[in-house]
Design a protein around this motif. Structure first.
Motif, PDB file in Angstrom:
ATOM      1  N   THR A  41       0.865  -1.174   0.000  1.00 52.52           N
ATOM      2  CA  THR A  41       0.000   0.000   0.000  1.00 52.52           C
ATOM      3  C   THR A  41       0.900   1.222   0.000  1.00 52.52           C
ATOM      4  O   THR A  41       1.866   1.288   0.767  1.00 52.52           O
ATOM      5  CB  THR A  41      -0.901   0.020   1.253  1.00 52.52           C
ATOM      6  OG1 THR A  41      -1.849  -1.038   1.148  1.00 52.52           O
ATOM      7  CG2 THR A  41      -1.651   1.349   1.373  1.00 52.52           C
ATOM      8  N   TYR A  42       0.623   2.165  -0.899  1.00 56.52           N
ATOM      9  CA  TYR A  42       1.303   3.448  -0.834  1.00 56.52           C
ATOM     10  C   TYR A  42       0.569   4.249   0.216  1.00 56.52           C
ATOM     11  O   TYR A  42      -0.587   4.633   0.014  1.00 56.52           O
ATOM     12  CB  TYR A  42       1.257   4.179  -2.173  1.00 56.52           C
ATOM     13  CG  TYR A  42       1.883   3.405  -3.294  1.00 56.52           C
ATOM     14  CD1 TYR A  42       3.261   3.365  -3.437  1.00 56.52           C
ATOM     15  CD2 TYR A  42       1.108   2.707  -4.197  1.00 56.52           C
ATOM     16  CE1 TYR A  42       3.848   2.636  -4.458  1.00 56.52           C
ATOM     17  CE2 TYR A  42       1.685   1.978  -5.225  1.00 56.52           C
ATOM     18  CZ  TYR A  42       3.053   1.939  -5.352  1.00 56.52           C
ATOM     19  OH  TYR A  42       3.630   1.224  -6.363  1.00 56.52           O
ATOM     20  N   MET A  43       1.222   4.488   1.325  1.00 59.27           N
ATOM     21  CA  MET A  43       0.613   5.276   2.389  1.00 59.27           C
ATOM     22  C   MET A  43       0.581   6.741   1.936  1.00 59.27           C
ATOM     23  O   MET A  43       1.201   7.100   0.933  1.00 59.27           O
ATOM     24  CB  MET A  43       1.390   5.067   3.682  1.00 59.27           C
ATOM     25  CG  MET A  43       1.310   3.627   4.201  1.00 59.27           C
ATOM     26  SD  MET A  43      -0.383   3.102   4.620  1.00 59.27           S
ATOM     27  CE  MET A  43      -0.640   4.054   6.113  1.00 59.27           C
ATOM     28  N   PRO A  44      -0.148   7.591   2.658  1.00 60.63           N
ATOM     29  CA  PRO A  44      -0.335   8.970   2.162  1.00 60.63           C
ATOM     30  C   PRO A  44       0.954   9.674   1.735  1.00 60.63           C
ATOM     31  O   PRO A  44       1.009  10.248   0.647  1.00 60.63           O
ATOM     32  CB  PRO A  44      -1.001   9.657   3.348  1.00 60.63           C
ATOM     33  CG  PRO A  44      -1.803   8.560   3.987  1.00 60.63           C
ATOM     34  CD  PRO A  44      -0.953   7.333   3.859  1.00 60.63           C
ATOM     35  N   LEU A  47       2.259   8.094  -1.487  1.00 57.76           N
ATOM     36  CA  LEU A  47       1.430   8.414  -2.653  1.00 57.76           C
ATOM     37  C   LEU A  47       1.714   9.817  -3.163  1.00 57.76           C
ATOM     38  O   LEU A  47       1.676  10.067  -4.368  1.00 57.76           O
ATOM     39  CB  LEU A  47      -0.053   8.245  -2.300  1.00 57.76           C
ATOM     40  CG  LEU A  47      -1.017   8.477  -3.463  1.00 57.76           C
ATOM     41  CD1 LEU A  47      -0.789   7.468  -4.593  1.00 57.76           C
ATOM     42  CD2 LEU A  47      -2.464   8.413  -2.994  1.00 57.76           C
ATOM     43  N   LEU A  50       4.674   9.540  -5.358  1.00 55.44           N
ATOM     44  CA  LEU A  50       4.266   8.859  -6.590  1.00 55.44           C
ATOM     45  C   LEU A  50       3.517   9.800  -7.528  1.00 55.44           C
ATOM     46  O   LEU A  50       3.760   9.840  -8.737  1.00 55.44           O
ATOM     47  CB  LEU A  50       3.360   7.682  -6.211  1.00 55.44           C
ATOM     48  CG  LEU A  50       3.311   6.513  -7.180  1.00 55.44           C
ATOM     49  CD1 LEU A  50       4.646   5.787  -7.180  1.00 55.44           C
ATOM     50  CD2 LEU A  50       2.191   5.566  -6.815  1.00 55.44           C
ATOM     51  N   LYS A  51       2.598  10.587  -6.963  1.00 52.41           N
ATOM     52  CA  LYS A  51       1.786  11.502  -7.786  1.00 52.41           C
ATOM     53  C   LYS A  51       2.648  12.601  -8.391  1.00 52.41           C
ATOM     54  O   LYS A  51       2.405  13.030  -9.520  1.00 52.41           O
ATOM     55  CB  LYS A  51       0.672  12.129  -6.939  1.00 52.41           C
ATOM     56  CG  LYS A  51      -0.407  11.148  -6.535  1.00 52.41           C
ATOM     57  CD  LYS A  51      -1.434  10.999  -7.643  1.00 52.41           C
ATOM     58  CE  LYS A  51      -2.401   9.860  -7.329  1.00 52.41           C
ATOM     59  NZ  LYS A  51      -3.118   9.385  -8.505  1.00 52.41           N
ATOM     60  N   ARG A  58       3.747  12.826 -16.910  1.00 47.79           N
ATOM     61  CA  ARG A  58       2.585  13.148 -17.752  1.00 47.79           C
ATOM     62  C   ARG A  58       2.810  14.453 -18.518  1.00 47.79           C
ATOM     63  O   ARG A  58       2.571  14.525 -19.723  1.00 47.79           O
ATOM     64  CB  ARG A  58       1.342  13.230 -16.872  1.00 47.79           C
ATOM     65  CG  ARG A  58       0.061  13.573 -17.623  1.00 47.79           C
ATOM     66  CD  ARG A  58      -1.152  13.491 -16.729  1.00 47.79           C
ATOM     67  NE  ARG A  58      -1.486  12.095 -16.438  1.00 47.79           N
ATOM     68  CZ  ARG A  58      -1.513  11.553 -15.229  1.00 47.79           C
ATOM     69  NH1 ARG A  58      -1.217  12.286 -14.175  1.00 47.79           N
ATOM     70  NH2 ARG A  58      -1.824  10.281 -15.072  1.00 47.79           N
TER      71      ARG A  58
ATOM     72  N   GLU B  68      -5.682  10.682   1.207  1.00 46.80           N
ATOM     73  CA  GLU B  68      -5.547   9.736   0.105  1.00 46.80           C
ATOM     74  C   GLU B  68      -4.341   8.817   0.287  1.00 46.80           C
ATOM     75  O   GLU B  68      -3.259   9.259   0.664  1.00 46.80           O
ATOM     76  CB  GLU B  68      -5.411  10.496  -1.230  1.00 46.80           C
ATOM     77  CG  GLU B  68      -5.496   9.567  -2.441  1.00 46.80           C
ATOM     78  CD  GLU B  68      -5.493  10.302  -3.774  1.00 46.80           C
ATOM     79  OE1 GLU B  68      -5.296  11.534  -3.782  1.00 46.80           O
ATOM     80  OE2 GLU B  68      -5.686   9.639  -4.813  1.00 46.80           O
ATOM     81  N   LEU B  70      -3.078   4.609  -1.480  1.00 46.97           N
ATOM     82  CA  LEU B  70      -3.384   3.728  -2.610  1.00 46.97           C
ATOM     83  C   LEU B  70      -3.138   2.286  -2.198  1.00 46.97           C
ATOM     84  O   LEU B  70      -1.999   1.872  -1.992  1.00 46.97           O
ATOM     85  CB  LEU B  70      -2.520   4.098  -3.828  1.00 46.97           C
ATOM     86  CG  LEU B  70      -2.905   3.391  -5.133  1.00 46.97           C
ATOM     87  CD1 LEU B  70      -4.301   3.798  -5.599  1.00 46.97           C
ATOM     88  CD2 LEU B  70      -1.885   3.681  -6.222  1.00 46.97           C
TER      89      LEU B  70
END
Lengths: 581, 581
Positions: A41-44, A47, A50-51, A58, B68, B70
């Motif tokens: 799980t990517y914890m907050p 994440l 990652l984002k 992107r 959030e 994941l």
């Protein structure tokens, strides 16, 4: 963000199974939590990293003209059968059955689906070139997943696929992606190299890897510090180290070398440099069909060099793969044990392939094809026929670069890989279009991967110290942390912190205000572990003198700054941090 | 964005299998492509919609204080065994095995994993409340996936999970999510209702569905146009339609009703209103254990009403489920065929449960427990014992609302569902924390889902016409399309288009410039099908008079606007479009 409203849960100890730094630190910092082997799980906090990576990827993909879509994770077996990979792909391909017992896979990559889309969507040359990408969850059922996000089973990848009318256009698409990748990794704030690489199982004719430089990396990168040259060691051309073969002035002699199966032992015993010895490696090439018997090859490299199996695999005769010969095969061909093999008078006909350097050696030392004996003073042409010659060794530090200068080696972590695929998939899936002449032609493809979740681990392998992670600004979970000394006691401190926090927010800075009721030492340790690049400490003592304290995570020293300059100072420091790579 | 650099590929015809409007239109507009049953690629236009929905959901979740993270798609069976759902969950749960033959699932939802995280991460009441969410791919192995994104197998969902110290706090978390959902669906630009709902298989004690109003919806929503009341028909309380039972002034008579097994036939035959008849439905409740025999119940509702099986399932005695009685069971208990059952003198002891309205009926008509005969003038107490009374029917349009006014019914598509779970999962997985008194207590949970990909389909079911989709501004793939008339011929047109495009971009408008070399009719049809809310047409003829043409997709008429006012006009119209819902 306020820490009290967020989930921060650091650990004193990493789990015993965490073998690499990034796995240890991401777990301790509360960025990932293991759910099963290789599945996290990517914890907050994780994440957020990652984002940020995803967003940079992107933006640069969009800027390069690639078009984002989203292909599914569960893909029907039929498409993988069409490409041949349903059977070719190893057990890393997780094959599943739905309730109707139909076969599916959890995608490790999407060549098949995108080629299916392309053949359905693209009818005319007018629709080309096009480059589709997605950022999606992948699954590779690794036999022994470990190293946290460095080699997980479920992971996030950006994969792009270009379609072009011909090779020339496809090369232009490839070059655009190369440039985009350079921009991406530069923006991520990582020290990296683009290196020429082998295409491996994906196939195709050209490829580059993007390697984050880190001592803990699995890959070896050959580079020239004085030029742009860089290649994965698997691919890097090893030069001939002897310009011209010397005179055959020594006579060939059999010398007793009992219990000395290694070159180093023999060299020491004979008081000769290791570079006078030659290593003999016997391999068996897989035959073309079952009726043929396996062919035996003797590969020769200098005693201080290492065999490069990737290079060997590309030689003529090795198209169907090869393996190390068995002791029995060696005995049959050379009449001795592995440690005493040599090229002079083998028992059976074998093809001898010498590395470029070995081919120019004279008066060299090699096995005598008799247990306990070596030959010294051996010379090509005089003592044995001239060998076939090929580049079959790994580059070593100090090798001259044929283009000038000297080669060096460093370790890297592969985080991106681009491939010129040609028609490998488009032919198998019959992805054709009507060309300008009105006739159907097969599309030329390229594919381009970036390991989004792996980048977060690679960034840590590259940037950490004994206190924890040191994130590059661009992908830090927060850019700035404001640490109040006495939040729950001092209204002055609260006000100063709130003001700075709001000012930074208004300037678009991603800041967190640590309003938790914990001791300063614990708070500092948390943020050093988590790796936020810039810390501002605000307490009554400093405020009395009109000062706040700033600390760059990577440097460690604190700087006192007038409270009224706080925002400006932080913005300046963040600018410097962005530029420092 | 320029259309020539983008992938736009509309289809004249929808695939034959596309049964619902949204599936047809998304396929024709090139927003989705099927890869396998219930598994789609989101093509570039479709992904834009999805991302806009995701972003609104994310912003409002963050604003509501949710955090959030994941969680993975592939989850270990062990956790599902702990909760009991490994066996309870039907074949929609895709169970898979990895290369080591270990059991995993492709997550349809993440109660187990998040509860596991909570029990590991949360030790103290100081860490509560907390609400974790993720936006992640889900998989439900539907038996017969269809309707495109309305009921796919692989889909995107936002699921959130709140953890609280006690029921009161958990209710506050629930209320915060309720408010956040109201904000989300309002911002999405959809006409929707929050309706009280049944908790179903997820469990828990309270729940609300968020329903997008659409004639094609699967769900029936009971609402009061003059109040806030709204409930799923499964849950909506059906009132008693007769305030006081009338006098038993008719005598009970057996009347011949050959071949008239339906209430409507009997009513017509006897020239009496259907509301004078009573429908008898025999059900069998599953026994508590194998030794007990199944209990037979006679359920009675008025001839014009329908049975509500969800309500029946909640009655005492039906805890283990129930089924319609077989013809044999009916014969044994009543001595007749299904069409002639009645409550007067059954052959065997059965429990009679009358709906509230039936319980107040007098002189009613029902089956005579003899094939081909009914009874008229039947009265409770005089002709048969008083029944048990319960709400077991569906609300019908025109039913009085007990809180005042009249109930109405409309159709909806469920796009969100929030549940007050209590300790269902936290107890099973022993997710405890140390409360203020230092003693371990079980966390109270809520879970909150939004069908992100389903919303895109629901938006289309609600907003379309014969030409195609009409997106709400907030989730349209592009807000504005600029259609040049003669891009490849007129420099003036090109310049005017470029200027407007750049101006709009600078104002933050998500515009696309259609620079493709295609006929105007084809271009207009494309954008009407794709559903961009605002179109600007720029041609030489208009420019000669200093005019451009604007058209709101939902309205259809074009408005001529001075070219210099173009940007202002577009911004105003977009504002109006945002406000119109």
């Amino acid at each position: 963000m306020r820490a009290s409203q967020y989930h921060i849960n650091t650990l004193k100890e990493a789990p015993a199974e965490a073998e690499v730094t990034s796995h240890q630190l991401m777990t301790r910092a509360g960025m990932i939590r293991k759910i099963a082997g290789g599945i996290y799980t990517y914890m907050p906090l994780g994440l957020r990293v990652l984002k940020k990576i995803e967003n940079i990827v992107r933006e640069e993909m969009d800027r390069a003209g690639a078009i984002e879509l989203l292909m599914p994770i569960v893909q029907p077996a039929e498409l993988w059968e069409e490409s041949g990979r349903w059977t070719e792909y190893g057990p890393e391909l997780l094959r599943i059955k739905d309730r109707h017992q139909r076969d599916f896979v959890l995608q490790p990559t999407s060549e098949e689906v995108i080629t299916d889309i392309a053949r359905n969507e693209i009818q005319s040359w007018r629709q080309l070139p096009v480059n589709f990408y997605h950022i999606q969850t992948k699954f590779r059922d690794e036999r022994r997943p470990r190293f946290g996000l460095m080699r997980g089973r479920e992971f996030t990848m950006k994969d792009a696929y270009s379609f072009d009318r011909n090779e020339e256009d496809a090369q232009a698409s490839y070059d655009r992606m190369y440039d985009a990748y350079m921009n991406i990794f530069t923006r991520l704030g990582l020290t990296f190299r683009a290196v020429a690489a082998d295409t491996g199982s994906i196939g195709g004719s050209r490829s580059h890897e993007f390697q984050v430089i880190a001592d803990t990396g699995e890959d070896l990168i050959v580079y020239n510090p004085d030029s742009q040259y860089a290649a994965n060691i698997e691919l890097a051309e090893a030069p001939c180290l002897i310009n011209q073969r010397g005179n055959a002035d020594a006579s060939m002699q059999k010398v007793a070398t009992p219990e000395m199966p290694k070159c180093a032992m023999v060299a020491e015993h004979l008081q000769r440099p290791l570079t006078d010895t030659v290593k003999s490696i016997v391999v068996t090439a897989e035959p073309a069909n079952e009726d043929e018997s396996a062919a035996i090859y003797l590969l020769m490299i200098r005693g201080d060099h290492e065999l490069n199996e990737i290079k060997v695999g590309k030689l003529e005769g090795f198209e169907r793969g090869f393996r190390m010969a068995t002791d029995d095969e060696i005995k049959a061909a050379f009449g001795c044990s592995p440690g005493y093999i040599g090229p002079v008078n083998p028992k059976a006909p074998v093809t001898i392939i010498a590395d470029h350097t070995v081919a120019n050696m004279s008066n060299f030392i090699c096995g005598a094809n008799e247990d306990g004996f070596h030959l010294s003073g051996v010379n090509w042409a005089r003592d044995l026929p001239e060998p076939e010659v090929a580049d079959i060794r790994n580059v070593v530090v100090g090798d001259p670069d044929p283009r000038g200068g000297t080669l060096s080696i460093q370790r890297g972590i592969e985080v991106g890989h681009i491939f010129f695929l040609g028609d490998k998939y488009s032919k198998a899936l019959q992805a054709t279009f009507l060309d300008t002449d009105g006739k159907p032609a097969v599309m030329q493809m390229g594919c381009y991967g970036i390991g989004v979740s792996r980048i977060s681990a690679a960034a840590i392998e590259q940037n950490h110290d004994e206190k924890g992670i040191i994130w590059p600004r661009a992908i830090a979970p927060f850019e700035v942390v404001i640490c109040p000394m006495g939040w729950h006691k001092s209204e002055t401190v609260r006000q100063a912190c709130e003001k700075l926090y709001q000012d930074l927010k208004n300037q678009g800075v991603d800041a967190i205000l640590d309003d938790r009721d914990i001791r300063p030492g614990v708070m500092f340790a948390d943020w050093e572990l988590i790796g936020v690049p810039l810390r501002v400490t605000i307490g009554d003592r400093g405020l009395n003198e009109g000062l706040i304290e700033c600390q760059i995570r990577a440097e460690g020293q604190t700087h006192k700054v007038p409270v009224e300059n706080g925002t400006t100072y932080v913005l300046e420091q963040l600018q410097l941090l962005s530029r420092s790579k």
